[in-house]
Design a protein around this motif. Sequence first.
Motif, short mmCIF file in Angstrom:
data_model
loop_
_atom_site.label_atom_id
_atom_site.label_comp_id
_atom_site.label_asym_id
_atom_site.label_seq_id
_atom_site.Cartn_x
_atom_site.Cartn_y
_atom_site.Cartn_z
N ALA A 24 0.84 -1.20 0.00
CA ALA A 24 0.00 0.00 0.00
C ALA A 24 0.88 1.26 0.00
N ALA A 48 1.07 4.34 -2.79
CA ALA A 48 0.49 5.58 -2.26
C ALA A 48 0.98 6.85 -2.97
N LEU A 108 -5.40 -0.73 -2.28
CA LEU A 108 -5.77 0.13 -1.14
C LEU A 108 -4.89 1.37 -1.07
N GLY A 141 -6.91 4.59 -1.51
CA GLY A 141 -6.94 5.32 -0.25
C GLY A 141 -6.29 6.69 -0.37
N THR A 142 -5.16 6.75 -1.07
CA THR A 142 -4.50 8.05 -1.27
C THR A 142 -5.40 8.98 -2.08
N LEU A 193 -8.08 10.36 0.18
CA LEU A 193 -7.53 11.34 1.13
C LEU A 193 -7.17 12.65 0.42
N VAL A 195 -1.58 11.10 4.07
CA VAL A 195 -1.47 9.67 3.80
C VAL A 195 -0.21 9.09 4.41
#
Length: 410
Positions: A38, A42, A159, A163-164, A167, A178
């Motif tokens: 992850a 990122a 993810l 996810g980044t 965010l 992050v």
Amino acid sequence: MPPGPSSLALSRSSRQPFRFGRPAATWLQALILLTFMAASSAPTPLYSIYRANWGFSAITLTIVFAVYAISLLLALLMLGSLSDHIGRRPVIIGALALNAAAMAVFMTASAVPLLIAARLLQGLATGAATSALAAGLMDLDRQRGPLINSVAPMIGLALGALGTSILVQFAPAPMQVVFIVLLAAFAVQALAACFLPETSSKRRGALAAMLPTVNVPRQAWRALLLIAPMDVAAWALGGFYLSLGPTLAGRVSGIHAPVIGGLMIFALTVSAAIAVLLLRGWAPQRMLVFGASALTAGIAVTLAGVHGGAVSLFFLGTSLAGVGFGLGFLGALRTVLPTAQPHERAGLMAAFYILSYLAFSLPAIGAGVLTHAVGLIAATDYYGAALIVLAAAALIGARLFPPGRKKAAA
């Protein structure tokens, strides 16, 4: 039959106080591997923000990406077999601490040199951890180890990218938050890793093992050569997506925002993880054949989407290529891993990941140079054509020289 060295090490360490049992240790190492992956994806959705703020070219972008992969390779070459000598636990803990330091550099980065430094530290940490975690998972669970080694990186990459993107879209300080989250995760995991049972007996020769060598057991060479075209095609695809992919997705969709790049990487890696989970019962040869076929079809559909400006085709092709990526990678892993003895696993995994990350980095650098020379779309065409040729070679090899045959693939 008496237990082997790994079993003895595990039984001894599991009797010590404050050590996790086998199931908890397995899931903790799987979580650590997922978090490392992850963290590796990122920065990708942030590249458009870095470029807007700092003004660098596609070549610089691929160099930043390649620094990570090359430093990871160096770590694999020098540290890939280290856990076979000093134990899995100290290598994992040290790698977690180093990756936490990399997250701190990312948080404070204000120019390209600091970004490169952060990627350098991150590559070293990931390279040190990768073979130790892969071998440790195999020590703990021979049946599920290959599955976890295949699925966890895919889910982690998905993810990290998605996810980044979320965010960046909704949280304040998009270039810092992050990495604050990841720094906290690595700190907690480093503490938890102190209670992992040791699954590898200590052996002499740790300093000699750090010399840049590739320790492939003699009996593993045929399998490694067999899966090389599939492994190279899969990871070269991943390298392109994690470097120039967000720029290409923005060009096709007309949406020049981090979220589109994150969704693209999510589509690639989640489809890979789902394919592995659903089809993990297949024989390795079948995985290699189907993976090569899906990769070829997926790249063709993706290129059609690029030239037609069709976002739906672009993402459909990406997902189909992801299925090929996941099945091809798991088929390759299941072909290679059984050829090594327990004390040879970390060294073999290092060699396997060296092949993978060379394919992950060097073609992506070439794509950056080619983009500068002929443009992004033409470079994508050439790159896609080369991957289709590799996938075709993998398909032919898997059919003519399946893993179970004794006849050498001369």
